[in-house]
Design an enzyme around this catalytic site. Structure first.
Site, PDB file in Angstrom:
ATOM      1  N   ASP A 140       0.823  -1.218   0.000  1.00 19.12           N
ATOM      2  CA  ASP A 140       0.000   0.000   0.000  1.00 19.12           C
ATOM      3  C   ASP A 140       0.854   1.264   0.000  1.00 19.12           C
ATOM      4  O   ASP A 140       0.338   2.366   0.218  1.00 19.12           O
ATOM      5  CB  ASP A 140      -0.955   0.011   1.207  1.00 19.12           C
ATOM      6  CG  ASP A 140      -0.211   0.074   2.528  1.00 19.12           C
ATOM      7  OD1 ASP A 140       1.036  -0.013   2.517  1.00 19.12           O
ATOM      8  OD2 ASP A 140      -0.872   0.204   3.575  1.00 19.12           O
ATOM      9  N   GLN A 151       8.483  27.456   0.889  1.00 19.64           N
ATOM     10  CA  GLN A 151       7.266  27.838   1.634  1.00 19.64           C
ATOM     11  C   GLN A 151       7.692  28.259   3.040  1.00 19.64           C
ATOM     12  O   GLN A 151       7.419  27.574   4.016  1.00 19.64           O
ATOM     13  CB  GLN A 151       6.297  26.668   1.672  1.00 19.64           C
ATOM     14  CG  GLN A 151       5.808  26.236   0.285  1.00 19.64           C
ATOM     15  CD  GLN A 151       4.747  25.166   0.382  1.00 19.64           C
ATOM     16  OE1 GLN A 151       3.783  25.293   1.123  1.00 19.64           O
ATOM     17  NE2 GLN A 151       4.921  24.094  -0.376  1.00 19.64           N
ATOM     18  N   LYS A 208      13.140  40.970 -11.153  1.00 16.50           N
ATOM     19  CA  LYS A 208      12.121  40.093 -11.734  1.00 16.50           C
ATOM     20  C   LYS A 208      10.771  40.372 -11.091  1.00 16.50           C
ATOM     21  O   LYS A 208      10.676  40.464  -9.878  1.00 16.50           O
ATOM     22  CB  LYS A 208      12.541  38.636 -11.492  1.00 16.50           C
ATOM     23  CG  LYS A 208      11.554  37.596 -11.929  1.00 16.50           C
ATOM     24  CD  LYS A 208      12.007  36.205 -11.536  1.00 16.50           C
ATOM     25  CE  LYS A 208      11.775  35.921 -10.066  1.00 16.50           C
ATOM     26  NZ  LYS A 208      11.942  34.492  -9.713  1.00 16.50           N
TER      27      LYS A 208
HETATM   28  C1  R5P Z   1      13.301  31.744  -6.067  1.00 16.66           C
HETATM   29  O1  R5P Z   1      13.222  32.479  -5.092  1.00 16.66           O
HETATM   30  C2  R5P Z   1      14.395  30.724  -6.191  1.00 16.66           C
HETATM   31  O2  R5P Z   1      15.610  31.211  -5.716  1.00 16.66           O
HETATM   32  C3  R5P Z   1      14.531  30.294  -7.640  1.00 16.66           C
HETATM   33  O3  R5P Z   1      14.911  31.417  -8.403  1.00 16.66           O
HETATM   34  C4  R5P Z   1      13.244  29.736  -8.172  1.00 16.66           C
HETATM   35  O4  R5P Z   1      12.756  28.734  -7.297  1.00 16.66           O
HETATM   36  C5  R5P Z   1      13.440  29.148  -9.548  1.00 16.66           C
HETATM   37  O5  R5P Z   1      12.227  28.655  -9.992  1.00 16.66           O
HETATM   38  P1  R5P Z   1      11.935  28.472 -11.547  1.00 16.66           P
HETATM   39  O6  R5P Z   1      13.123  27.714 -12.133  1.00 16.66           O
HETATM   40  O7  R5P Z   1      10.672  27.679 -11.563  1.00 16.66           O
HETATM   41  O8  R5P Z   1      11.795  29.817 -12.157  1.00 16.66           O
END
Ligand code: R5P
Length: 312
Positions: A34, A94, A192
């Site tokens: 399981d 998280q 970004k």
């Molecule tokens: C964000 O805060 C992390 O440092 C990475 O830049 C992020 O997790 C990258 O995620 P992805 O490749 O999905 O853009």
């Protein structure tokens, strides 16, 4: 000292064991029909200093549960000290409430690992340093400098003045700045804006990148969106080449394909997460091992020696 490997990253556990010249302890970690996990340590651990190597990478929940059950088995087997060696600490992103009625899963995971009975944690490049405070037990958070810096120095020997270290987002500036300082290179930052969850958008390049070789530094590459968009922005600003040095190659979904079609000439990741076949076959992705770094940290923890001396 004993080293026990979970199933998440056997190649790295084996490489750590080779570095320390200590064979992996015999343990059975298997699944019932399981899919419940079952762990049996097949050698005496009473009074031992035990290190459990397990990345909580995909499948994160299974690997986390396997780690917790292994710790429980060791505690009930009277191990003297148990260290969870977590090269990739899943759920780290998280780390705060992002809205009303949302969890702080990184804290929950820290509570689970502590409650299972671990004495200390050894990990690598936590997404946010503050996660150390989620644990009330000692935690060593290794930085990847000793792995990336010599490789960059060797590969770009004679081209040092052309290098710019780039943080692909504002959250990664501290990491990128530390690497730039060690390499005596300039720093640039990508501003970004993520308009929607899972979709990243590059807005601005802060710093001078025209005519430069840009080395983007990040802790995680997941979908690859952040790095691919950043690489495009850097090329648009006149960079001559863009490469990436990323600690944890999560590389979910179509990430490898996206990176292979992007402006990223070459991406270096570590083996904190095992390489999939797609990663192994990708022509612009290379993997460096952190086995010596992690193995040396384990040796120092066991001998009660300094870890910070590794980074001088
Ligand atoms: C964000 O805060 C992390 O440092 C990475 O830049 C992020 O997790 C990258 O995620 P992805 O490749 O999905 O853009």
């Amino acid at each position: 000292m004993k080293i026990i490997a979970g199933n998440s990253n056997l190649p790295l556990a084996q490489a750590i064991s080779d570095y320390l010249e200590i064979p992996l302890a015999k343990a059975t970690i298997k699944r019932f029909s399981d899919m419940e996990a079952f762990v049996e340590i097949q050698e005496n651990v009473r009074g031992e200093d035990v290190f459990v190597v397990q990345s909580t990478c995909y499948p994160a929940n299974d690997n986390l549960m396997e780690l917790l059950i292994t710790i429980d088995a060791l505690r009930r087997g009277s191990a003297r000290r148990i260290t969870a060696v977590i090269p990739y600490f899943g759920y780290a992103r998280q780390d705060r409430k992002t809205g009303g009625r949302t969890p702080i899963s990184a804290k929950l995971v820290a509570n689970l690992i502590t409650a299972a009975g671990v004495d200390r944690v050894l990990t690598l490049e936590l997404h946010a340093g503050q996660i150390q405070g989620f644990f009330d037990i000692p935690l060593d958070n290794l930085i990847v400098g000793p792995v990336f810096v010599p490789e960059i120095e060797k590969r770009f020997a004679g081209k040092e003045s052309q290098l710019v270290i780039v943080s692909p987002d504002v959250g990664g500036v501290v990491r990128a700045r530390a690497l730039a300082k060690r390499l005596d290179a300039d720093l640039a930052i990508i501003d970004k804006r993520r308009e929607q969850a899972g979709v990243s958008e590059v807005m601005n390049v802060i710093g001078h990148v025209e005519g430069k070789i840009c080395l983007m530094v990040d802790d995680i590459v997941d979908s690859g969106g952040t790095l691919c968009n950043a690489a495009q922005a850097l090329m648009d600003q006149g960079a001559t080449a863009v490469q990436a040095y990323v600690v944890h190659g999560v590389l979910s979904g179509a990430a490898v394909d996206r990176i292979s079609k992007s402006k990223i000439e070459r991406m270096v990741i570590t083996d904190s997460i095992p390489a999939t076949d797609a990663v192994k076959n990708a022509s612009n992705i290379e993997q460096l091992t952190v086995s010596r770094l992690m193995g040396e940290a384990i040796r120092r923890i066991s001998n009660e020696e300094s870890i910070s001396a590794l980074f001088i």
